[in-house]
Design a protein around this motif. Structure first.
Motif, mmCIF file in Angstrom:
data_model
loop_
_atom_site.group_PDB
_atom_site.id
_atom_site.type_symbol
_atom_site.label_atom_id
_atom_site.label_comp_id
_atom_site.label_asym_id
_atom_site.label_seq_id
_atom_site.Cartn_x
_atom_site.Cartn_y
_atom_site.Cartn_z
ATOM 1 N N GLY A 131 9.962 -16.939 9.538
ATOM 2 C CA GLY A 131 8.650 -16.699 10.123
ATOM 3 C C GLY A 131 8.480 -15.314 10.723
ATOM 4 N N ALA A 132 9.509 -14.460 10.586
ATOM 5 C CA ALA A 132 9.424 -13.088 11.120
ATOM 6 C C ALA A 132 9.698 -12.108 9.986
ATOM 7 C CB ALA A 132 10.433 -12.890 12.236
ATOM 8 N N ASP A 133 9.063 -10.951 10.062
ATOM 9 C CA ASP A 133 9.279 -9.885 9.088
ATOM 10 C C ASP A 133 9.558 -8.595 9.825
ATOM 11 O OD1 ASP A 133 8.625 -11.543 6.901
ATOM 12 O OD2 ASP A 133 6.503 -11.054 7.068
ATOM 13 N N ALA A 134 10.604 -7.881 9.401
ATOM 14 C CA ALA A 134 10.856 -6.527 9.919
ATOM 15 C C ALA A 134 9.950 -5.597 9.150
ATOM 16 C CB ALA A 134 12.319 -6.150 9.729
ATOM 17 N N VAL A 135 9.143 -4.802 9.864
ATOM 18 C CA VAL A 135 8.149 -3.938 9.246
ATOM 19 C C VAL A 135 8.547 -2.483 9.468
ATOM 20 C CG1 VAL A 135 5.711 -3.261 9.228
ATOM 21 C CG2 VAL A 135 6.347 -5.657 9.661
ATOM 22 N N ASN B 221 0.806 -1.228 0.000
ATOM 23 C CA ASN B 221 0.000 0.000 0.000
ATOM 24 C C ASN B 221 0.835 1.272 0.000
ATOM 25 O OD1 ASN B 221 -2.385 -1.556 0.101
ATOM 26 N ND2 ASN B 221 -2.154 -1.722 2.317
ATOM 27 N N ASN B 222 2.067 1.209 -0.489
ATOM 28 C CA ASN B 222 2.956 2.361 -0.560
ATOM 29 C C ASN B 222 3.261 2.980 0.811
ATOM 30 O OD1 ASN B 222 4.607 3.875 -2.265
ATOM 31 N ND2 ASN B 222 3.097 5.486 -2.510
ATOM 32 N N THR B 223 2.903 2.279 1.900
ATOM 33 C CA THR B 223 3.140 2.814 3.242
ATOM 34 C C THR B 223 3.912 1.861 4.148
ATOM 35 O OG1 THR B 223 1.030 1.940 4.048
ATOM 36 C CG2 THR B 223 1.020 4.202 3.185
ATOM 37 N N THR B 224 4.060 0.615 3.729
ATOM 38 C CA THR B 224 4.693 -0.390 4.576
ATOM 39 C C THR B 224 5.776 -1.113 3.790
ATOM 40 O OG1 THR B 224 2.605 -0.707 5.748
ATOM 41 C CG2 THR B 224 4.285 -2.399 6.052
ATOM 42 N N LEU B 225 6.974 -1.139 4.338
ATOM 43 C CA LEU B 225 8.113 -1.839 3.763
ATOM 44 C C LEU B 225 8.392 -3.052 4.639
ATOM 45 C CD1 LEU B 225 10.701 -2.119 1.981
ATOM 46 C CD2 LEU B 225 11.805 -0.527 3.569
ATOM 47 N N ILE B 226 8.435 -4.218 4.023
ATOM 48 C CA ILE B 226 8.654 -5.452 4.775
ATOM 49 C C ILE B 226 9.916 -6.132 4.268
ATOM 50 C CG2 ILE B 226 7.723 -7.726 5.336
ATOM 51 C CD1 ILE B 226 4.937 -6.471 4.935
ATOM 52 N N ILE B 227 10.760 -6.509 5.227
ATOM 53 C CA ILE B 227 11.947 -7.295 4.918
ATOM 54 C C ILE B 227 11.750 -8.650 5.595
ATOM 55 C CG2 ILE B 227 14.439 -7.495 5.110
ATOM 56 C CD1 ILE B 227 14.527 -4.432 5.344
ATOM 57 N N PRO B 228 11.503 -9.701 4.802
ATOM 58 C CA PRO B 228 11.305 -11.023 5.385
ATOM 59 C C PRO B 228 12.538 -11.492 6.156
ATOM 60 C CG PRO B 228 10.545 -10.978 3.115
ATOM 61 C CD PRO B 228 11.316 -9.699 3.357
ATOM 62 N N GLY B 229 12.288 -12.092 7.309
ATOM 63 C CA GLY B 229 13.378 -12.568 8.154
ATOM 64 C C GLY B 229 14.283 -13.564 7.466
ATOM 65 N N GLU B 230 13.724 -14.339 6.541
ATOM 66 C CA GLU B 230 14.525 -15.317 5.816
ATOM 67 C C GLU B 230 15.636 -14.636 5.016
ATOM 68 O OE1 GLU B 230 11.199 -15.197 5.831
ATOM 69 O OE2 GLU B 230 10.649 -17.085 6.779
ATOM 70 N N ASN B 231 15.398 -13.390 4.608
ATOM 71 C CA ASN B 231 16.421 -12.644 3.878
ATOM 72 C C ASN B 231 17.498 -12.113 4.801
ATOM 73 O OD1 ASN B 231 15.371 -12.895 1.278
ATOM 74 N ND2 ASN B 231 13.944 -11.244 1.646
#
Length: 168
Positions: free
Chosen positions: A160-164, A142-152
């Protein structure tokens, strides 16, 4: 131990997200690149409902606590010219557990770094000041949330975790 896990996670997010390489010398940004331009603040650690990891849950609580005190632990500013400025307070966290519960004062010091970035689809490439290049997968919602998956960040410890990060 929990402090070390949180610091390792957030420091890793910072390292992988604080610098990139913009190989396009054209001043015009394409649509996907312009989605990332702006200031992003770490606001949450999302965990998969099937994950039962005390360290991840503790890190999530600390981030939520600091957000409740208007403390921006990690901030990234992606500029349209391919430069990136980061402000990271993780190394200066002081976590106190006592009879009164959890106390995590907002650090007054931070590590700041400048670097470069480029985006190709969902692949964010970062080049730090030492010219070390990393490419990670990101999600922009939605152009407002950046997610970096924990696996990366670390496949073994953060699955199973995402930095938001939230756009400011």
């Amino acid at each position: 131990m929990k402090k070390n896990i949180l610091l390792l996670f957030l420091a890793t997010v910072f390292i992988y997200s604080c610098s990139t390489d913009n190989t396009d010398d054209n001043d015009e940004m394409d649509g996907e690149t312009s989605e990332l331009v702006g200031t992003w603040v770490l606001t949450d650690l999302r965990t998969d409902d099937t994950v039962n990891n005390d360290d991840l849950n503790f890190a999530k609580q600390i981030i939520a606590f600091l957000q409740g005190t208007n403390c921006n632990l990690v901030t990234f500013t992606f500029n349209g010219d391919g430069t990136l400025a980061s402000d990271n307070k993780v190394n200066f966290l002081s976590i106190n557990l006592g009879a009164g519960g959890l106390d995590v004062p907002c650090p007054t010091e931070s590590d700041m770094e400048s670097s470069t970035w480029s985006l190709d689809g969902d692949q964010l490439t970062i080049v730090n000041g030492d010219m070390e290049e990393e490419t990670i997968t990101i999600i922009i919602e939605n152009n407002t949330t950046l997610i970096i998956p924990g696996e990366n960040i670390d496949e073994n410890n953060y699955a199973g975790a995402d930095a938001v990060f939230t756009r400011q």
